[in-house]
Each structure stands twice: as C-alpha cells, then as structure tokens.
Design a protein around this motif. Sequence first.
Motif, PDB file in Angstrom:
ATOM      1  N   GLY A   1      32.215  31.551  32.139  1.00  0.00           N
ATOM      2  CA  GLY A   1      32.210  31.652  34.080  1.00  0.00           C
ATOM      3  C   GLY A   1      32.427  32.564  34.928  1.00  0.00           C
ATOM      4  O   GLY A   1      32.937  32.596  35.186  1.00  0.00           O
ATOM      5  N   PHE A   2      33.030  33.784  33.740  1.00  0.00           N
ATOM      6  CA  PHE A   2      33.603  35.286  34.122  1.00  0.00           C
ATOM      7  C   PHE A   2      32.213  35.010  35.211  1.00  0.00           C
ATOM      8  O   PHE A   2      31.102  35.193  35.039  1.00  0.00           O
ATOM      9  CB  PHE A   2      33.820  36.151  33.280  1.00  0.00           C
ATOM     10  N   THR A   3      32.484  36.392  35.697  1.00  0.00           N
ATOM     11  CA  THR A   3      31.543  37.322  36.473  1.00  0.00           C
ATOM     12  C   THR A   3      30.979  38.645  36.043  1.00  0.00           C
ATOM     13  O   THR A   3      32.382  39.059  36.208  1.00  0.00           O
ATOM     14  CB  THR A   3      31.240  37.372  37.499  1.00  0.00           C
ATOM     15  N   TYR A   4      30.005  39.422  36.000  1.00  0.00           N
ATOM     16  CA  TYR A   4      29.972  40.508  35.649  1.00  0.00           C
ATOM     17  C   TYR A   4      29.632  41.275  36.763  1.00  0.00           C
ATOM     18  O   TYR A   4      28.864  40.993  37.552  1.00  0.00           O
ATOM     19  CB  TYR A   4      28.901  40.617  34.458  1.00  0.00           C
ATOM     20  N   ASP A   5      30.168  42.219  36.533  1.00  0.00           N
ATOM     21  CA  ASP A   5      30.470  43.865  37.380  1.00  0.00           C
ATOM     22  C   ASP A   5      29.719  45.081  37.253  1.00  0.00           C
ATOM     23  O   ASP A   5      30.189  45.708  35.851  1.00  0.00           O
ATOM     24  CB  ASP A   5      31.447  43.909  38.053  1.00  0.00           C
ATOM     25  N   GLU A   6      28.238  44.711  37.396  1.00  0.00           N
ATOM     26  CA  GLU A   6      27.489  46.230  36.681  1.00  0.00           C
ATOM     27  C   GLU A   6      27.741  47.727  36.992  1.00  0.00           C
ATOM     28  O   GLU A   6      27.680  48.685  36.291  1.00  0.00           O
ATOM     29  CB  GLU A   6      25.692  46.075  37.394  1.00  0.00           C
ATOM     30  N   ALA A   7      28.604  47.075  38.128  1.00  0.00           N
ATOM     31  CA  ALA A   7      29.251  48.837  38.694  1.00  0.00           C
ATOM     32  C   ALA A   7      30.506  49.552  37.817  1.00  0.00           C
ATOM     33  O   ALA A   7      30.298  50.225  37.532  1.00  0.00           O
ATOM     34  CB  ALA A   7      30.023  49.198  40.190  1.00  0.00           C
ATOM     35  N   THR A   8      31.260  48.037  37.825  1.00  0.00           N
ATOM     36  CA  THR A   8      32.051  48.329  36.680  1.00  0.00           C
ATOM     37  C   THR A   8      32.387  48.296  35.020  1.00  0.00           C
ATOM     38  O   THR A   8      32.509  48.641  34.033  1.00  0.00           O
ATOM     39  CB  THR A   8      33.365  47.543  36.964  1.00  0.00           C
ATOM     40  N   GLN A   9      30.917  47.700  34.804  1.00  0.00           N
ATOM     41  CA  GLN A   9      30.396  46.904  33.630  1.00  0.00           C
ATOM     42  C   GLN A   9      31.561  45.863  33.207  1.00  0.00           C
ATOM     43  O   GLN A   9      31.929  46.417  31.816  1.00  0.00           O
ATOM     44  CB  GLN A   9      30.080  47.951  32.427  1.00  0.00           C
ATOM     45  N   ASP A  10      32.154  45.456  33.731  1.00  0.00           N
ATOM     46  CA  ASP A  10      33.618  44.858  33.025  1.00  0.00           C
ATOM     47  C   ASP A  10      32.866  43.315  33.989  1.00  0.00           C
ATOM     48  O   ASP A  10      32.065  43.028  34.806  1.00  0.00           O
ATOM     49  CB  ASP A  10      35.029  45.254  34.047  1.00  0.00           C
ATOM     50  N   PHE A  11      34.242  42.421  33.456  1.00  0.00           N
ATOM     51  CA  PHE A  11      34.216  40.904  32.853  1.00  0.00           C
ATOM     52  C   PHE A  11      35.058  40.385  34.247  1.00  0.00           C
ATOM     53  O   PHE A  11      37.022  41.006  34.034  1.00  0.00           O
ATOM     54  CB  PHE A  11      33.864  39.918  31.840  1.00  0.00           C
ATOM     55  N   THR A  12      35.015  39.525  35.437  1.00  0.00           N
ATOM     56  CA  THR A  12      35.715  38.734  35.987  1.00  0.00           C
ATOM     57  C   THR A  12      36.304  37.593  35.691  1.00  0.00           C
ATOM     58  O   THR A  12      35.442  36.538  35.944  1.00  0.00           O
ATOM     59  CB  THR A  12      35.983  39.600  37.585  1.00  0.00           C
ATOM     60  N   PRO A  13      37.274  37.181  35.449  1.00  0.00           N
ATOM     61  CA  PRO A  13      37.823  35.969  35.551  1.00  0.00           C
ATOM     62  C   PRO A  13      37.654  34.754  36.750  1.00  0.00           C
ATOM     63  O   PRO A  13      37.784  35.728  37.563  1.00  0.00           O
ATOM     64  CB  PRO A  13      39.109  35.152  35.295  1.00  0.00           C
ATOM     65  N   PRO A  14      37.010  33.362  36.383  1.00  0.00           N
ATOM     66  CA  PRO A  14      36.517  32.551  37.909  1.00  0.00           C
ATOM     67  C   PRO A  14      38.057  32.377  38.748  1.00  0.00           C
ATOM     68  O   PRO A  14      39.708  32.675  37.710  1.00  0.00           O
ATOM     69  CB  PRO A  14      36.094  31.311  36.786  1.00  0.00           C
ATOM     70  N   ILE A  15      38.262  31.822  39.449  1.00  0.00           N
ATOM     71  CA  ILE A  15      39.005  31.732  40.677  1.00  0.00           C
ATOM     72  C   ILE A  15      39.587  30.239  40.447  1.00  0.00           C
ATOM     73  O   ILE A  15      38.132  29.732  40.672  1.00  0.00           O
ATOM     74  CB  ILE A  15      39.463  31.737  41.772  1.00  0.00           C
ATOM     75  N   ILE A  16      40.693  30.066  39.735  1.00  0.00           N
ATOM     76  CA  ILE A  16      40.251  28.129  39.485  1.00  0.00           C
ATOM     77  C   ILE A  16      41.401  27.849  40.871  1.00  0.00           C
ATOM     78  O   ILE A  16      43.203  28.526  40.731  1.00  0.00           O
ATOM     79  CB  ILE A  16      41.058  28.445  38.392  1.00  0.00           C
ATOM     80  N   GLU A  17      41.194  27.488  41.796  1.00  0.00           N
ATOM     81  CA  GLU A  17      42.350  26.792  43.060  1.00  0.00           C
ATOM     82  C   GLU A  17      42.840  25.369  42.350  1.00  0.00           C
ATOM     83  O   GLU A  17      41.929  23.933  42.314  1.00  0.00           O
ATOM     84  CB  GLU A  17      41.451  26.825  43.869  1.00  0.00           C
ATOM     85  N   LEU A  18      44.716  25.945  42.399  1.00  0.00           N
ATOM     86  CA  LEU A  18      44.728  23.824  42.398  1.00  0.00           C
ATOM     87  C   LEU A  18      44.975  23.408  43.732  1.00  0.00           C
ATOM     88  O   LEU A  18      45.021  24.009  44.322  1.00  0.00           O
ATOM     89  CB  LEU A  18      45.858  24.478  41.174  1.00  0.00           C
ATOM     90  N   PRO A  19      45.184  22.008  43.297  1.00  0.00           N
ATOM     91  CA  PRO A  19      45.365  21.395  44.587  1.00  0.00           C
ATOM     92  C   PRO A  19      46.127  21.595  44.873  1.00  0.00           C
ATOM     93  O   PRO A  19      47.696  21.632  44.318  1.00  0.00           O
ATOM     94  CB  PRO A  19      44.918  19.809  43.874  1.00  0.00           C
ATOM     95  N   ASP A  20      46.797  21.232  45.923  1.00  0.00           N
ATOM     96  CA  ASP A  20      48.528  21.326  46.735  1.00  0.00           C
ATOM     97  C   ASP A  20      49.099  20.137  46.322  1.00  0.00           C
ATOM     98  O   ASP A  20      48.669  18.953  45.859  1.00  0.00           O
ATOM     99  CB  ASP A  20      48.367  21.303  48.010  1.00  0.00           C
ATOM    100  N   GLU A  21      50.646  20.195  45.982  1.00  0.00           N
ATOM    101  CA  GLU A  21      51.166  19.239  45.548  1.00  0.00           C
ATOM    102  C   GLU A  21      51.396  18.224  46.886  1.00  0.00           C
ATOM    103  O   GLU A  21      51.523  18.568  47.925  1.00  0.00           O
ATOM    104  CB  GLU A  21      52.243  20.122  44.799  1.00  0.00           C
ATOM    105  N   PRO A  22      51.846  17.546  46.127  1.00  0.00           N
ATOM    106  CA  PRO A  22      51.667  16.071  47.459  1.00  0.00           C
ATOM    107  C   PRO A  22      52.656  16.111  48.230  1.00  0.00           C
ATOM    108  O   PRO A  22      54.097  16.407  47.412  1.00  0.00           O
ATOM    109  CB  PRO A  22      51.143  14.535  46.959  1.00  0.00           C
TER     110      PRO A  22
END
Length: 74
Positions: free
Chosen positions: A53-74
Amino acid sequence: MEAQYFAQINGDNIVTNVAVVTTEFMAANPDRYTGTWVETFIDNPNKTYAGIGFTYDEATQDFTPPIIELPDEP
C-alpha cells in the motif's frame, strides 16, 4: 549471498508485494518475480522500508506510507 528486500510496484507505483530474496535468485526465477521490483531497505535510517500500500517515489527512490483517514467521532 545475503538476502535483500524488494518491493513489487504496480503501474501507479503502489507496493503490492514485499519479498526477502537475493538479486541472483530473482534473476534465476523471472516467472516468479514478474513486473517491477525495487529494492527497499530495512536498516537504512534515510529510507522508508516498503509495506503493501506504500507509494514508491522514483525521484527520491523512497517509499511513502498510505494516508489513513479516521472517521470523525460522533
């Protein structure tokens, strides 16, 4: 031969698989390691170890973790 860490990425540069293997073994088994594989490093403090699920950036040759959005609290 020391094992290395490789991440398989799809056409959108998203990691779909991570394997611990030598480059020699990958080269000898091309049917098993199809697609695009890039090396990822578990012990380099300047690089992010890839996960599914991480994204590879060819320019930096590094990986970025996915952004996980949490639901708002009721």
